[in-house]
Design an enzyme around this catalytic site. Structure first.
Site, PDB file in Angstrom:
ATOM      1  N   CYS A 116      -5.738   9.084  30.629  1.00  0.00           N
ATOM      2  CA  CYS A 116      -6.599   9.881  31.514  1.00  0.00           C
ATOM      3  C   CYS A 116      -7.108  11.155  30.863  1.00  0.00           C
ATOM      4  O   CYS A 116      -7.989  11.822  31.410  1.00  0.00           O
ATOM      5  CB  CYS A 116      -5.873  10.190  32.815  1.00  0.00           C
ATOM      6  N   HIS A 240      -8.404  16.472  36.001  1.00  0.00           N
ATOM      7  CA  HIS A 240      -8.245  15.025  36.148  1.00  0.00           C
ATOM      8  C   HIS A 240      -7.999  14.720  37.618  1.00  0.00           C
ATOM      9  O   HIS A 240      -7.197  15.374  38.285  1.00  0.00           O
ATOM     10  CB  HIS A 240      -7.077  14.542  35.279  1.00  0.00           C
ATOM     11  N   ASN A 270      -8.133   7.437  41.284  1.00  0.00           N
ATOM     12  CA  ASN A 270      -7.893   7.843  39.897  1.00  0.00           C
ATOM     13  C   ASN A 270      -8.568   6.836  38.961  1.00  0.00           C
ATOM     14  O   ASN A 270      -8.121   5.699  38.838  1.00  0.00           O
ATOM     15  CB  ASN A 270      -6.377   7.894  39.645  1.00  0.00           C
TER      16      ASN A 270
HETATM   17  N1  COA Z   1       2.819   4.256  51.450  1.00  0.00           N
HETATM   18  C1  COA Z   1       3.732   4.666  52.349  1.00  0.00           C
HETATM   19  N2  COA Z   1       4.948   5.155  52.003  1.00  0.00           N
HETATM   20  C2  COA Z   1       5.214   5.234  50.696  1.00  0.00           C
HETATM   21  C3  COA Z   1       4.308   4.826  49.712  1.00  0.00           C
HETATM   22  C4  COA Z   1       3.067   4.316  50.130  1.00  0.00           C
HETATM   23  N3  COA Z   1       2.118   3.913  49.279  1.00  0.00           N
HETATM   24  N4  COA Z   1       4.856   5.035  48.502  1.00  0.00           N
HETATM   25  C5  COA Z   1       6.080   5.556  48.714  1.00  0.00           C
HETATM   26  N5  COA Z   1       6.294   5.673  50.048  1.00  0.00           N
HETATM   27  C6  COA Z   1       7.468   6.220  50.711  1.00  0.00           C
HETATM   28  C7  COA Z   1       8.702   6.193  49.819  1.00  0.00           C
HETATM   29  O1  COA Z   1       9.375   4.978  49.938  1.00  0.00           O
HETATM   30  C8  COA Z   1       9.502   7.355  50.382  1.00  0.00           C
HETATM   31  O2  COA Z   1      10.153   6.923  51.553  1.00  0.00           O
HETATM   32  P1  COA Z   1      11.611   7.497  51.927  1.00  0.00           P
HETATM   33  O3  COA Z   1      11.442   8.968  52.103  1.00  0.00           O
HETATM   34  O4  COA Z   1      11.927   6.764  53.181  1.00  0.00           O
HETATM   35  O5  COA Z   1      12.475   7.146  50.748  1.00  0.00           O
HETATM   36  C9  COA Z   1       8.433   8.358  50.792  1.00  0.00           C
HETATM   37  O6  COA Z   1       7.230   7.602  50.980  1.00  0.00           O
HETATM   38  C10 COA Z   1       8.194   9.425  49.742  1.00  0.00           C
HETATM   39  O7  COA Z   1       8.010   8.772  48.484  1.00  0.00           O
HETATM   40  P2  COA Z   1       7.804   9.584  47.174  1.00  0.00           P
HETATM   41  O8  COA Z   1       7.756   8.659  46.016  1.00  0.00           O
HETATM   42  O9  COA Z   1       8.796  10.719  47.169  1.00  0.00           O
HETATM   43  O10 COA Z   1       6.345  10.192  47.440  1.00  0.00           O
HETATM   44  P3  COA Z   1       5.603  11.327  46.659  1.00  0.00           P
HETATM   45  O11 COA Z   1       5.364  12.456  47.551  1.00  0.00           O
HETATM   46  O12 COA Z   1       6.237  11.608  45.318  1.00  0.00           O
HETATM   47  O13 COA Z   1       4.199  10.648  46.391  1.00  0.00           O
HETATM   48  C11 COA Z   1       2.934   9.654  44.602  1.00  0.00           C
HETATM   49  C12 COA Z   1       4.119   9.500  45.557  1.00  0.00           C
HETATM   50  C13 COA Z   1       2.874   8.445  43.704  1.00  0.00           C
HETATM   51  C14 COA Z   1       1.671   9.755  45.425  1.00  0.00           C
HETATM   52  C15 COA Z   1       3.128  10.966  43.791  1.00  0.00           C
HETATM   53  O14 COA Z   1       4.445  10.994  43.249  1.00  0.00           O
HETATM   54  C16 COA Z   1       2.141  11.095  42.673  1.00  0.00           C
HETATM   55  O15 COA Z   1       0.953  11.195  42.890  1.00  0.00           O
HETATM   56  N6  COA Z   1       2.625  11.136  41.410  1.00  0.00           N
HETATM   57  C17 COA Z   1       1.748  11.260  40.274  1.00  0.00           C
HETATM   58  C18 COA Z   1       1.137   9.927  39.973  1.00  0.00           C
HETATM   59  C19 COA Z   1      -0.058  10.028  39.056  1.00  0.00           C
HETATM   60  O16 COA Z   1      -0.803  10.962  39.125  1.00  0.00           O
HETATM   61  N7  COA Z   1      -0.229   9.025  38.209  1.00  0.00           N
HETATM   62  C20 COA Z   1      -1.344   8.922  37.331  1.00  0.00           C
HETATM   63  C21 COA Z   1      -1.236   9.868  36.222  1.00  0.00           C
HETATM   64  S1  COA Z   1      -2.647   9.798  35.220  1.00  0.00           S
END
Ligand code: COA
Length: 323
Positions: A116, A240, A270
């Site tokens: 990215c 980004h 993204n």
């Molecule tokens: N829909 C609904 N619930 C979801 C879910 C989805 N798509 N994905 C995860 N959950 C749930 C999890 O199971 C968790 O449930 P729990 O509390 O009962 O255990 C809860 O939501 C929180 O999950 P978590 O992984 O802590 O969420 P988060 O706030 O970290 O958000 C991302 C997840 C992926 C959106 C976030 O971590 C992120 O954006 N990370 C960076 C990713 C990125 O930018 N990648 C590309 C880089 S170039």
């Protein structure tokens, strides 16, 4: 990373273009196939919909042609094509070779994979070529992540999508737009975000989030230091487009109000190498940048890579574009 030596020939962006596949996938569409909700996706990422479909070559040709048309540059006079992509259509040849043919270019062409961060890597690379005598360069960032996304995996399927953005860079006598830049990579973090050949993207979202904010701030701070400017002088930051919360956290730490950030991820998701040129083009099309404004581009991605650049929009006012 080094500062730009004095008296190096610079460049200005004279045209830009974008391409998004026509098919739109909304969060509500994803609710039909995944255990997720529009509410959760919007709250955690800011994304509402994304475009999917097309090929890396097809999207690149579309955005590249628009950028060439806008600049008025004859494609046959382009000196190099840099295609930033992490999703080439084929292993061999490079997608840039096919794009070169389709656009009627007669120059060297290569793919660049910095995930990215790829577009900013490409932009910096293009400035290096201009310093070495090239006059006109087409830089394209394109990714078709839908092809390497597991649409049954709610961790990743809500994030990734397809798109392309391109700019034409033309050499000028004098300083040009680029005032400071930084490129970074940390291979020890590769396990947090990867896709094997023929496989799907695997991601540790929390770890990527944590590192992303840190490396964006670190890279942007270095670029601003090289450019000799401070955060409050930045008129527009083009980050980004991965997650609004990442952008918010990075802006907070940099001391740049979120209102100065360009965002399109609400409608694009993204798109990796395409995300920064898509957001930049949107800001330019909406007249958010005036001559002389300082613009900060800052990306991060798998690798984990980071890249940033500070541009003074328009470059030196007395800088004639070289023919
Ligand atoms: N829909 C609904 N619930 C979801 C879910 C989805 N798509 N994905 C995860 N959950 C749930 C999890 O199971 C968790 O449930 P729990 O509390 O009962 O255990 C809860 O939501 C929180 O999950 P978590 O992984 O802590 O969420 P988060 O706030 O970290 O958000 C991302 C997840 C992926 C959106 C976030 O971590 C992120 O954006 N990370 C960076 C990713 C990125 O930018 N990648 C590309 C880089 S170039």
């Amino acid at each position: 990373m080094p500062t730009i030596p004095p008296n190096v020939r610079g460049a200005v962006i004279t045209g830009w273009g974008t391409a998004l596949p026509p098919k739109v996938l909304t969060n509500h569409d994803l609710e039909q196939t995944l255990d997720t909700s529009d509410h959760w996706i919007v709250e955690r990422t800011g994304i509402r919909e994304r475009h999917v479909g097309g090929t890396t070559v097809g999207l690149s040709v579309e955005s590249g042609r628009k950028a060439l048309d806008m600049s008025g540059v004859d494609p046959a006079t382009i000196d190099a094509l840099v295609l930033a992509t992490t999703t080439p259509d084929r292993t061999v040849p490079a997608s840039s070779a096919t794009v070169q043919k389709e656009l009627g270019l007669r120059c060297g062409a290569f793919d660049l994979n910095a995930a990215c961060s790829g577009f900013v890597y490409g932009l910096v690379q293009a400035h290096g070529l201009i310093a070495m005598g090239a006059k006109k360069i087409l830089v394209i960032g394109t990714d078709t992540l839908a092809r390497i996304t597991d649409w049954d995996d709610r961790n990743t399927a809500i994030l990734f999508a397809d798109g392309s953005g391109a700019v034409v860079l033309e050499a000028v006598e004098g300083e040009g737009q680029l005032l400071g830049w930084d490129l970074d990579a940390d291979g020890s973090a590769e396990r947090f975000l990867y896709s094997d050949i023929g496989g799907f993207i695997h991601m540790d979202g929390k770890e990527v989030f944590r590192r992303a904010v840190r490396i964006m701030v670190d890279s942007a701070t270095k670029s601003m230091g090289h450019a000799g400017c401070t955060a409050d002088e930045i008129k527009l930051v083009v980050p980004h487009q991965a997650n609004l919360r990442i952008i918010q956290a990075a802006c907070d730490r940099l001391g740049i109000p979120i209102e100065r950030a360009a965002t399109v991820l609400q409608h694009t998701g993204n798109t990796s190498s395409a995300s920064i040129p898509l957001a930049l083009a949107d800001a330019l099309d909406n007249s958010r940048v005036q001559q002389g404004d300082l613009v900060l581009l800052v990306g991060f991605g798998a690798g984990m890579t980071a890249a940033s650049a500070v541009l003074r929009w328009g470059g030196s006012t007395d800088a004639p574009v070289m023919m």
